[in-house]
Write an enzyme that holds these catalytic residues in place. Sequence first.
Site, PDB file in Angstrom:
ATOM      1  N   HIS B 220       0.804  -1.220   0.000  1.00 50.81           N
ATOM      2  CA  HIS B 220       0.000   0.000   0.000  1.00 50.81           C
ATOM      3  C   HIS B 220       0.840   1.275   0.000  1.00 50.81           C
ATOM      4  CE1 HIS B 220      -3.678   1.997  -0.521  1.00 50.81           C
ATOM      5  NE2 HIS B 220      -3.295   2.879   0.355  1.00 50.81           N
ATOM      6  N   TYR B 224       1.662   5.096  -2.532  1.00 48.73           N
ATOM      7  CA  TYR B 224       1.957   6.483  -2.156  1.00 48.73           C
ATOM      8  C   TYR B 224       3.348   6.907  -2.628  1.00 48.73           C
ATOM      9  CZ  TYR B 224      -2.468   6.758   0.041  1.00 48.73           C
ATOM     10  OH  TYR B 224      -3.811   6.789   0.225  1.00 48.73           O
ATOM     11  N   HIS B 371      -9.704   0.549 -11.155  1.00 54.90           N
ATOM     12  CA  HIS B 371      -9.297   1.491 -10.112  1.00 54.90           C
ATOM     13  C   HIS B 371      -7.832   1.905 -10.270  1.00 54.90           C
ATOM     14  CE1 HIS B 371      -8.619   3.346  -6.251  1.00 54.90           C
ATOM     15  NE2 HIS B 371      -7.673   2.465  -5.998  1.00 54.90           N
ATOM     16  N   PHE B 372      -6.923   0.944 -10.428  1.00 54.55           N
ATOM     17  CA  PHE B 372      -5.529   1.401 -10.446  1.00 54.55           C
ATOM     18  C   PHE B 372      -5.136   2.007 -11.790  1.00 54.55           C
ATOM     19  CE2 PHE B 372      -4.819  -3.378 -10.418  1.00 54.55           C
ATOM     20  CZ  PHE B 372      -4.385  -3.505 -11.728  1.00 54.55           C
ATOM     21  N   HIS B 373      -5.960   1.799 -12.806  1.00 52.13           N
ATOM     22  CA  HIS B 373      -5.668   2.528 -14.041  1.00 52.13           C
ATOM     23  C   HIS B 373      -6.110   3.995 -13.973  1.00 52.13           C
ATOM     24  CE1 HIS B 373      -4.779  -1.433 -15.881  1.00 52.13           C
ATOM     25  NE2 HIS B 373      -3.974  -0.709 -16.628  1.00 52.13           N
ATOM     26  N   ARG B 436     -10.390 -10.362 -12.307  1.00 53.71           N
ATOM     27  CA  ARG B 436      -9.178  -9.763 -12.845  1.00 53.71           C
ATOM     28  C   ARG B 436      -8.161 -10.875 -13.131  1.00 53.71           C
ATOM     29  NH1 ARG B 436      -5.894  -7.116  -7.748  1.00 53.71           N
ATOM     30  NH2 ARG B 436      -4.369  -6.634  -9.343  1.00 53.71           N
ATOM     31  N   ARG B 437      -7.094 -10.521 -13.783  1.00 50.36           N
ATOM     32  CA  ARG B 437      -5.961 -11.418 -13.960  1.00 50.36           C
ATOM     33  C   ARG B 437      -6.311 -12.725 -14.641  1.00 50.36           C
ATOM     34  NH1 ARG B 437      -2.458 -10.919  -8.363  1.00 50.36           N
ATOM     35  NH2 ARG B 437      -1.268  -9.160  -9.068  1.00 50.36           N
TER      36      ARG B 437
END
Lengths: 157, 551
Positions: B220, B224, B371-373, B436-437
């Site tokens: 996580h 950041y 989300h992470f894209h 996913r994946r």
Amino acid sequence: MHLHKYEKIWLIFGIMALIIFLSVVGVSAFHQGHTPSGGHKKIDPEKVSETAPFDQPGVHEKEDGTYEVVMVGKAFGYDPGKIQVPAGKEIMFTVTSSDVVHSFSIVGTNVNMMVVPGEINHKKHTFQEPGTYLVICNEYCGSGHHFMSTEIEVVEQ
Amino acid sequence: MIGQIAKGERKLALANLGFAYAAFLIGTLCGLLQVFIRNDALTLPGWLDYYQVLTAHGLLLAIVFTTFFIFAFFQAGMSRTLGSFGPKVLLWNWIGFIVTSLGTLLVVIMVIGGQASVLYTFYAPLQAHGLFYVGLALFVIGTWIQGFALVGHYQLWRKQHKGELSPLFAFMTVATIILWVIACLGVVAAVLFQFIPWAFGMVDGINVELSRSLFWYFGHPLVYFWLLPAYMAWYVIVPKILGTKVFSDSLARLSFVLFILFSIPVGFHHQLTEPGIASFWKFLQTVLTFMVIIPSLMTAFSMFATFELRGRELGGKGLFGWFRKLPWKDVRFTSIFIAMAFFIPGGAGGIINASFQMNEVIHNTLWVVGHFHITVGTPVAMTFFGLTFWLIPYLTGRRFTKALQKLAFIQIISWSVGMLLMSTAQHVLGLMGAPRRTAYTGYAHDDALAWFDGVLSNHVTMAVGGSILFLSASLLIFIVIQLWWMAPKADVHQAESFPIAPSDASATPRFLENWKLWIGIAFVLIAVAYTIPLADLIQHAPPGSGRFQTW
């Protein structure tokens, strides 16, 4: 440290929103029992088929009228394969893995459990609607990961 | 040239940038292959496997591109704001760069060789070749060497400027490096004490749940580590492009301190549906996760305050008149503004993901990919694009010509359109349960057939978005090559500058730069959040898992 008046308002608004979100989530979890799947029991990942309850995988009706589904994930399928459970009854899913990490995820429900070797995971669920539910593995487990699925037949009783 | 940094640092930063964009090119090509395979529109040759491609995509873009870019930005910016590196600082930066690169190459060779199709999370007991883990360790050690070299440069500056607060850029760089070093402790412990002995056969079993928890202790704050350099651009670079100053020096520093404190003891929110961790600890870390939203709210306020104040200075009238006065024709600004805009839904989605039981709805579905894209894939990546447009010509002494600026606009707009299509489809499909994946998802079930139906809820939409993204990535590579070797040399008047906005630190409390204090509190929070659950995982460990190669 100087805070602009509008910034104070903005931060108080934001922090209050976060507190409300967390309270909703917390009350729902610990008062109404909606915690995500979890479990504390350990198991020898090499002796899964010899260890209760996984020595008898499948659907078991318990004395209080609820059910337990005992399921083992392994590359690239589930044991047992297709199962049949009644609608409207509380079902406890009990899962583990005999090899790598998998998931046991029933599409269209909140049953979305990590299946971790050495650990036993639990989740309660009641199917309201009869039908055929798709179960998939959504944690990468190898070259056949996308073939790892099964179905649950939910029948009216 | 005024404001130009020394040649040594220019070469160093360019080396990091070159590595970053090589990884970017291969990584985005992998992404293109994936969306086609998932639609059953492409069959890979026998020597290449979907999961190999997916491993490369994740590693090259999320880890290699970001990290190398971030160090290039830090090295150039530290030299710009604190003065030229001494020979020692420069040497150690180079050593760090070489170690990081060697680690990366080792990992890439293992992935290409089919020895490490374990995805970037490398969850045990999937066992990659031992050298894959050695490569990961070298990568981290290399970044530490570069990080410590930069901190050394900073300490030297502070010795020569007793009692002064450091420039904001340097402060934020040091904060990010502190965050990175503390975060890496988890993954380093897992790799050195769990994975390497196990992969080389020195021990037979691995504690899977412990390795996952150590990974996410790192995983996580890793996000950041990507985000903070983007925030640095937002706080320090953007106001200068707008022709104004940093909104509030003390709030900018405070927000970075809060990131050090709250971005680490939160890893369990990636493990909410796992056994072995009690609900109490999962919930405690959920609460701490929400704390880390506060510095992002502060950042959002500072940004829009800067925009509005500057827009009004430029003559914007009425409630929203300032908005039109912003320098939209300057792609260095517009790219970063779009990046920020993407972070609004991105951050909101993150709150959903971390919301304890709500996580079950989306965990490991395509929603997470969406989300992470729209977090690392656009807010972070497009901020980096926006920096690239001036950073490369600044380092090479070339000009970001009008023609290239037009291309840059096409690039950021196509990236936005592609990402909007792809990530929206991914979010919707995830809510419908699509995992996913996975390679081609041909599950014979009505629920799964619906994933190929509809307009937005369709794997085809995802592929269209992904294809546009690859075109956009190719265009960016073209711009990078132009700015590096082809664009006309700049004379003194046209030279690109490294924009650093003035920041008034006269009212900033000194304790904000007391790192011992913040590192101490960070470790206390980590100890509170992790000691008992990790001790529990170690004490009540099941018999270890063996080695599996299921690919």
